[in-house]
Write a protein that holds these residues in place. Sequence first.
Motif, PDB file in Angstrom:
ATOM      1  N   CYS A 163      45.592  -1.243  42.688  1.00 25.63           N
ATOM      2  CA  CYS A 163      46.395  -1.479  43.888  1.00 25.63           C
ATOM      3  C   CYS A 163      45.594  -2.320  44.868  1.00 25.63           C
ATOM      4  N   TRP A 185      46.210  -2.634  47.848  1.00 27.28           N
ATOM      5  CA  TRP A 185      46.286  -2.043  49.182  1.00 27.28           C
ATOM      6  C   TRP A 185      45.247  -0.929  49.336  1.00 27.28           C
ATOM      7  N   CYS A 186      45.292   0.068  48.439  1.00 25.29           N
ATOM      8  CA  CYS A 186      44.411   1.231  48.593  1.00 25.29           C
ATOM      9  C   CYS A 186      43.317   1.254  47.527  1.00 25.29           C
ATOM     10  N   CYS A 231      50.623  -0.117  44.316  1.00 27.54           N
ATOM     11  CA  CYS A 231      51.087   1.108  43.679  1.00 27.54           C
ATOM     12  C   CYS A 231      52.415   1.517  44.303  1.00 27.54           C
ATOM     13  N   CYS A 256      52.169   2.467  48.043  1.00 29.13           N
ATOM     14  CA  CYS A 256      51.877   1.359  48.953  1.00 29.13           C
ATOM     15  C   CYS A 256      53.020   0.349  48.963  1.00 29.13           C
TER      16      CYS A 256
END
Length: 64
Positions: free
Chosen positions: A15, A17-18, A44, A47
């Motif tokens: 991911c 993002w995270c 994901c 996110c």
Amino acid sequence: MEQRDRSEEQQARTCAWCGRQESDPARTLAWTTAVERGRAVTFCDRCSREHLRAMEGKLDSEFW
Ligand SMILES: [Zn+2]
């Protein structure tokens, strides 16, 4: 063989993002892939929702 190693790497998604990693294809079905600045990024499932909300919020503020 090197080709085998590469195909295994492609199955594991990260991911953007995270930083969460998932190698199970059944779990990455809900993941989304977007193209930002000509580069493919993966989010994901969790996110993706937040990302969509952020994008919608941006559009709304621009429209108003
Ligand atoms: Zn994530």
